[in-house]
Design a protein around this motif. Structure first.
Motif, PDB file in Angstrom:
ATOM      1  N   GLN A   3       0.825  -1.204   0.000  1.00  0.00           N
ATOM      2  CA  GLN A   3       0.000   0.000   0.000  1.00  0.00           C
ATOM      3  C   GLN A   3       0.864   1.261   0.000  1.00  0.00           C
ATOM      4  N   GLU A   4       1.973   1.241   0.762  1.00  0.00           N
ATOM      5  CA  GLU A   4       2.881   2.397   0.768  1.00  0.00           C
ATOM      6  C   GLU A   4       3.448   2.642  -0.631  1.00  0.00           C
ATOM      7  N   ALA A   5       3.780   1.568  -1.335  1.00  0.00           N
ATOM      8  CA  ALA A   5       4.277   1.713  -2.715  1.00  0.00           C
ATOM      9  C   ALA A   5       3.156   2.161  -3.641  1.00  0.00           C
ATOM     10  N   ALA A   6       1.960   1.647  -3.420  1.00  0.00           N
ATOM     11  CA  ALA A   6       0.825   1.952  -4.300  1.00  0.00           C
ATOM     12  C   ALA A   6       0.442   3.425  -4.246  1.00  0.00           C
ATOM     13  N   ILE A   7       0.446   4.022  -3.042  1.00  0.00           N
ATOM     14  CA  ILE A   7       0.067   5.438  -2.951  1.00  0.00           C
ATOM     15  C   ILE A   7       1.194   6.344  -3.429  1.00  0.00           C
ATOM     16  N   ARG A   8       2.353   5.746  -3.725  1.00  0.00           N
ATOM     17  CA  ARG A   8       3.441   6.478  -4.394  1.00  0.00           C
ATOM     18  C   ARG A   8       3.447   6.173  -5.887  1.00  0.00           C
ATOM     19  N   TRP A   9       2.309   5.616  -6.366  1.00  0.00           N
ATOM     20  CA  TRP A   9       2.030   5.443  -7.796  1.00  0.00           C
ATOM     21  C   TRP A   9       2.898   4.387  -8.460  1.00  0.00           C
ATOM     22  N   TYR A  10       3.284   3.364  -7.696  1.00  0.00           N
ATOM     23  CA  TYR A  10       4.060   2.252  -8.232  1.00  0.00           C
ATOM     24  C   TYR A  10       3.073   1.205  -8.736  1.00  0.00           C
ATOM     25  N   GLN A  11       2.985   1.059 -10.048  1.00  0.00           N
ATOM     26  CA  GLN A  11       1.920   0.253 -10.650  1.00  0.00           C
ATOM     27  C   GLN A  11       1.865  -1.204 -10.189  1.00  0.00           C
ATOM     28  N   PRO A  12       2.992  -1.928 -10.131  1.00  0.00           N
ATOM     29  CA  PRO A  12       2.899  -3.321  -9.663  1.00  0.00           C
ATOM     30  C   PRO A  12       2.321  -3.436  -8.252  1.00  0.00           C
ATOM     31  N   ALA A  13       2.596  -2.425  -7.416  1.00  0.00           N
ATOM     32  CA  ALA A  13       2.046  -2.443  -6.052  1.00  0.00           C
ATOM     33  C   ALA A  13       0.553  -2.155  -6.070  1.00  0.00           C
ATOM     34  N   GLN A  14       0.097  -1.290  -6.970  1.00  0.00           N
ATOM     35  CA  GLN A  14      -1.335  -1.029  -7.084  1.00  0.00           C
ATOM     36  C   GLN A  14      -2.078  -2.300  -7.491  1.00  0.00           C
ATOM     37  N   PHE A  15      -1.460  -3.073  -8.380  1.00  0.00           N
ATOM     38  CA  PHE A  15      -2.050  -4.369  -8.736  1.00  0.00           C
ATOM     39  C   PHE A  15      -2.133  -5.275  -7.516  1.00  0.00           C
ATOM     40  N   LYS A  16      -1.066  -5.319  -6.733  1.00  0.00           N
ATOM     41  CA  LYS A  16      -1.046  -6.187  -5.551  1.00  0.00           C
ATOM     42  C   LYS A  16      -2.114  -5.777  -4.532  1.00  0.00           C
ATOM     43  N   VAL A  17      -2.251  -4.477  -4.289  1.00  0.00           N
ATOM     44  CA  VAL A  17      -3.262  -4.011  -3.330  1.00  0.00           C
ATOM     45  C   VAL A  17      -4.656  -4.377  -3.841  1.00  0.00           C
ATOM     46  N   GLY A  18      -4.870  -4.221  -5.147  1.00  0.00           N
ATOM     47  CA  GLY A  18      -6.145  -4.647  -5.726  1.00  0.00           C
ATOM     48  C   GLY A  18      -6.372  -6.135  -5.540  1.00  0.00           C
ATOM     49  N   TRP A  19      -5.331  -6.918  -5.765  1.00  0.00           N
ATOM     50  CA  TRP A  19      -5.445  -8.379  -5.634  1.00  0.00           C
ATOM     51  C   TRP A  19      -5.739  -8.773  -4.191  1.00  0.00           C
ATOM     52  N   PHE A  20      -5.064  -8.147  -3.220  1.00  0.00           N
ATOM     53  CA  PHE A  20      -5.314  -8.449  -1.805  1.00  0.00           C
ATOM     54  C   PHE A  20      -6.771  -8.152  -1.452  1.00  0.00           C
ATOM     55  N   ASN A  21      -7.308  -7.040  -1.961  1.00  0.00           N
ATOM     56  CA  ASN A  21      -8.714  -6.713  -1.703  1.00  0.00           C
ATOM     57  C   ASN A  21      -9.644  -7.691  -2.396  1.00  0.00           C
ATOM     58  N   MET A  22      -9.289  -8.125  -3.592  1.00  0.00           N
ATOM     59  CA  MET A  22     -10.127  -9.058  -4.340  1.00  0.00           C
ATOM     60  C   MET A  22     -10.174 -10.426  -3.670  1.00  0.00           C
ATOM     61  N   GLU A  23      -9.032 -10.859  -3.155  1.00  0.00           N
ATOM     62  CA  GLU A  23      -8.938 -12.188  -2.552  1.00  0.00           C
ATOM     63  C   GLU A  23      -9.221 -12.197  -1.051  1.00  0.00           C
ATOM     64  N   GLY A  24      -9.314 -11.010  -0.444  1.00  0.00           N
ATOM     65  CA  GLY A  24      -9.518 -10.953   1.002  1.00  0.00           C
ATOM     66  C   GLY A  24      -8.290 -11.374   1.779  1.00  0.00           C
ATOM     67  N   LYS A  25      -7.115 -11.031   1.300  1.00  0.00           N
ATOM     68  CA  LYS A  25      -5.859 -11.348   1.982  1.00  0.00           C
ATOM     69  C   LYS A  25      -5.438 -10.162   2.850  1.00  0.00           C
ATOM     70  N   ALA A  26      -5.356 -10.364   4.146  1.00  0.00           N
ATOM     71  CA  ALA A  26      -4.927  -9.353   5.125  1.00  0.00           C
ATOM     72  C   ALA A  26      -5.955  -8.236   5.308  1.00  0.00           C
ATOM     73  N   VAL A  27      -6.946  -8.153   4.425  1.00  0.00           N
ATOM     74  CA  VAL A  27      -8.031  -7.176   4.539  1.00  0.00           C
ATOM     75  C   VAL A  27      -9.334  -7.884   4.197  1.00  0.00           C
ATOM     76  N   TYR A  28     -10.451  -7.254   4.574  1.00  0.00           N
ATOM     77  CA  TYR A  28     -11.739  -7.826   4.200  1.00  0.00           C
ATOM     78  C   TYR A  28     -11.895  -7.789   2.680  1.00  0.00           C
ATOM     79  N   LYS A  29     -12.477  -8.833   2.145  1.00  0.00           N
ATOM     80  CA  LYS A  29     -12.688  -8.907   0.699  1.00  0.00           C
ATOM     81  C   LYS A  29     -13.587  -7.749   0.259  1.00  0.00           C
ATOM     82  N   ASP A  30     -13.122  -7.004  -0.735  1.00  0.00           N
ATOM     83  CA  ASP A  30     -13.886  -5.848  -1.214  1.00  0.00           C
ATOM     84  C   ASP A  30     -13.636  -5.707  -2.706  1.00  0.00           C
ATOM     85  N   TYR A  31     -14.578  -6.212  -3.499  1.00  0.00           N
ATOM     86  CA  TYR A  31     -14.397  -6.200  -4.952  1.00  0.00           C
ATOM     87  C   TYR A  31     -14.425  -4.779  -5.528  1.00  0.00           C
ATOM     88  N   ASN A  32     -15.217  -3.896  -4.911  1.00  0.00           N
ATOM     89  CA  ASN A  32     -15.281  -2.527  -5.416  1.00  0.00           C
ATOM     90  C   ASN A  32     -13.936  -1.821  -5.269  1.00  0.00           C
TER      91      ASN A  32
END
Length: 672
Positions: free
Chosen positions: A468-497
């Motif tokens: 998430q720290e990398a993602a808010i610094r506009w690092y694209q691979p990290a933005q994908f990872k944060v999206g994936w964690f939210n999609m799969e419910g890894k470490a955070v509640y699953k949130d498809y939106n």
């Protein structure tokens, strides 16, 4: 295509929900009371997040107006400072620094030190909180503040005189920063500071951070409003026009800023003029250097450096290397040691308006390095290594020296070296050092290491935090990872939106994984209405650019006729492309085609080959299918492959044992 339709819905659905906890206003007032008594007892991060959720974040304009009216009345003598209710005024927006300073001055003049101390404590808390959290040297280490006015106050209170200020887009207009160029009053050294007030923009608009830039709202809602009230927004407007190749429009924005004395606008217009003079109707090439000279006269050091380069190379002026050197000697002490020569070297090395001049670049880098500039030293170390003047060990030793001096890029590269050497303790140490300086790639690599247990035990929570720290610094691979964690419910509640918002953020900047995952979400109907047509659009976009996973998924749609007419030949073509590009699922699928002889000529040999490749690439069903092909002729080999399959997916252990018992003796399968 379908971006705009889904983004408006998502931006609204991504807003924070109301809870039954104490209101942010109540929590903020408690924290303010605590700060006035004991500033060290309050976490600045907690205060900042609470402030952004409170109504005070919406009062910046109201408070500024009231404060200015009171100051005008004080100066006119129609009010004395004790007539003002300072608690009410500062309570409108606790983050505004000047009202606290004026209140403290008033209370001190009236012999009320305790009340003055309350306001001084708040000011100290705010300044320490901002300045200790980041370095402000670049956009990814920008100081977070509510408004541009707060940024200016911080700079002036820190002992600087402002030369110029402007807004700057980053990340394809998904991020907007406020930049201040200022001279340190004691040394006259010029520095550039980045400030980030995007969280306030998000709070005011009710949009989940950091998604305001989606559908270009950061430009259409924020910047357009700023342009009506301040010249500083003209710089970002001009940059947007240049990106759209609207050069005359950009020139007009620069001219508007120049009319109110912007040094940076003169500098940028000179550069635009030099590059695109033939396309600028209102300018001619002979005026280019005039804008640059004006920027230099307004004390922008970068303008002096560019002038030195132009004189050295004879661009738009008569060549004069002696004058170039004199300019550099004069302005070099005005930047941090070696920085002026480093900037000049980059002009030579980039071939700006001329051929690349490696010789002059190296000389300037050497001069910069001799003055202690670590960026120049890093450049020379890299060049020596690429030119094979030093070996790997010497390269690593020199990186270590630079890393110990705090050079962030050296720390990151050194961490990558130790990762390859499997020395994860040192890799972790240098990644953490680089991350402390805000390097997005360092946060990302820490996330990878925690996700996959490279430091020992897997820790998905730490992985997510670093991603998430990398993602808010506009690092694209990290933005994908944060999206994936939210999609799969890894470490955070699953949130498809939220997942879809993150995927859109990086998809709009061309990240193929993110584009493919938008397709996946619509393919399966995860949090949205299932739509194979939309899925096809995104899969095709990523597949055409060579993403193996998207090529496989596109083949799947053709195979079963989802969103397209069923077409086995197209399916096989895309499966083949995906397999050639390393997709293990495609290899396994092709193996199944050849094993069954459906729509292709049956071939055990081809099936075996594809299952081998799939298993080698880590696909569990590739290993299972390969095992089943060996149950008759090589049962022991089949057992080893079943074991491999279990290591690849322990969740399938019972299914694998069942398959084994169906194909082989229970005695052989006992080892599973």
């Amino acid at each position: 295509m379908v971006w705009r339709l889904i983004l408006i819905i998502l931006l609204l659905s991504g807003c924070k929900t109301t809870t039954h906890q104490p209101t942010p206003d109540m929590e903020l007032n408690q924290l303010i009371e605590q700060i006035t008594q004991d500033p060290d007892s309050v976490s600045y991060l907690k205060f900042w997040n609470t402030y952004l959720q409170s109504s005070q974040a919406h009062n910046t304009g109201i408070q500024f107006e009231q404060y200015q009216q009171n100051i005008n009345a004080l100066e006119a003598g129609t009010l004395i400072c004790t007539d003002i209710d300072w608690q009410a005024l500062t309570g409108l927006n606790v983050w505004s620094i000047n009202p606290h300073l004026t209140a403290a001055e008033c209370y001190e003049s009236q012999g009320l030190p305790a009340l003055a101390n309350n306001h001084n404590n708040i000011v100290s808390f705010l300044l320490n909180g901002v300045l200790s959290s980041k370095s402000g040297e670049s956009f990814y280490s920008a100081y977070e503040v509510p408004t541009a006015g707060d940024a200016e106050d911080i700079i002036e209170l820190s002992g600087y005189t402002i030369v110029d200020q402007y807004s700057e887009f980053r990340a394809n207009r998904h991020a907007l920063y406020y930049v201040i160029v200022a001279n340190e009053q004691e040394t006259n050294i010029q520095r550039t500071f980045y400030f980030d007030n995007m969280r306030l923009y998000h709070a005011l608009s009710g949009v989940q951070f950091p998604f305001l830039g989606l559908d270009d709202q950061l430009y259409s809602l924020v910047l357009k409003t700023l342009t009506q009230s301040t010249y500083t927004a003209n710089m970002a407007e001009a940059a947007a026009a240049i990106a759209a190749k609207e050069y005359n429009k950009a020139a007009n924005f620069y001219l508007s800023a120049i009319a109110v004395g912007s040094a940076k606008a003169n500098y940028e217009l000179a550069k635009l003029c030099l590059l695109k003079s033939s396309e600028l109707a209102s300018l001619n090439k002979h005026s280019c250097s005039e804008f640059l000279i004006q920027a230099a006269e307004l004390d922008l050091i970068d303008a002096h450096i560019l002038l030195a380069y132009l004189y050295h190379q004879g661009i738009d002026v008569e060549p004069d290397k002696e004058l170039s050197n004199e300019l550099m000697k004069t302005i070099s002490p005005r930047l941090e040691p070696g920085k002026a020569w480093y900037k000049l070297a980059n002009y030579f090395y980039s071939g700006y308006l001329a051929d690349v001049d490696t010789g002059s670049a190296v000389k300037a880098m050497e001069k910069s390095a001799s003055q202690g500039n670590t960026d120049a030293k890093y450049f020379l170390v890299q060049k020596s290594y690429s030119d094979k003047k030093i070996n790997k060990q010497q390269f690593t030793e020199r990186l270590e020296l630079l890393s110990k001096k705090g050079h962030a890029l050296s720390q990151y590269i050194l961490a990558m070296h130790y990762t390859k050497q499997q020395d994860m303790n040192l890799a972790k140490h240098w990644l953490e050092q680089a991350a402390e300086q805000g390097v997005p790639g360092a946060y990302f690599k820490l996330g990878v290491a925690y996700q996959f247990g490279h430091f020992g035990t897997k820790d998905l929570t730490k992985a997510f935090i670093n991603y998430q720290e990398a993602a808010i610094r506009w690092y694209q691979p990290a933005q994908f990872k944060v999206g994936w964690f939210n999609m799969e419910g890894k470490a955070v509640y699953k949130d498809y939106n939220i997942a879809l918002l993150w995927f859109n953020l990086c998809a709009l900047r061309g990240n193929l994984d993110c584009i493919a995952n938008i397709g996946y979400i619509f393919d399966l109907g995860l949090g949205v209405e299932q739509d194979h047509n939309i899925a096809y659009t995104y899969y095709k976009a990523a597949a055409d650019k060579g993403l193996p996973r998207a090529q496989y998924n596109l083949g799947y749609l053709y195979n079963y006729g989802y969103g397209v007419d069923k077409d086995i030949n197209q399916a096989l073509e895309w499966y083949q492309k995906a397999a050639e590009n390393g997709d293990a699922m495609a290899m396994n699928t092709l193996g199944r085609f050849y094993l069954k002889g459906v729509d292709v000529i049956q071939s055990n040999e081809m099936a075996l080959e594809y299952f081998k490749k799939s298993s080698h690439h880590g696909h569990v069903w590739g290993s299972i299918n390969l095992a089943e092909m060996h149950t008759q002729d090589h049962p022991q080999k089949a057992i080893e492959l079943y074991k491999k399959a279990i290591t690849q997916s322990n969740s399938l252990r019972l299914k694998i044992i069942f398959k084994c018992n169906n194909k082989l003796s229970s005695e052989l399968c006992q080892s599973l």
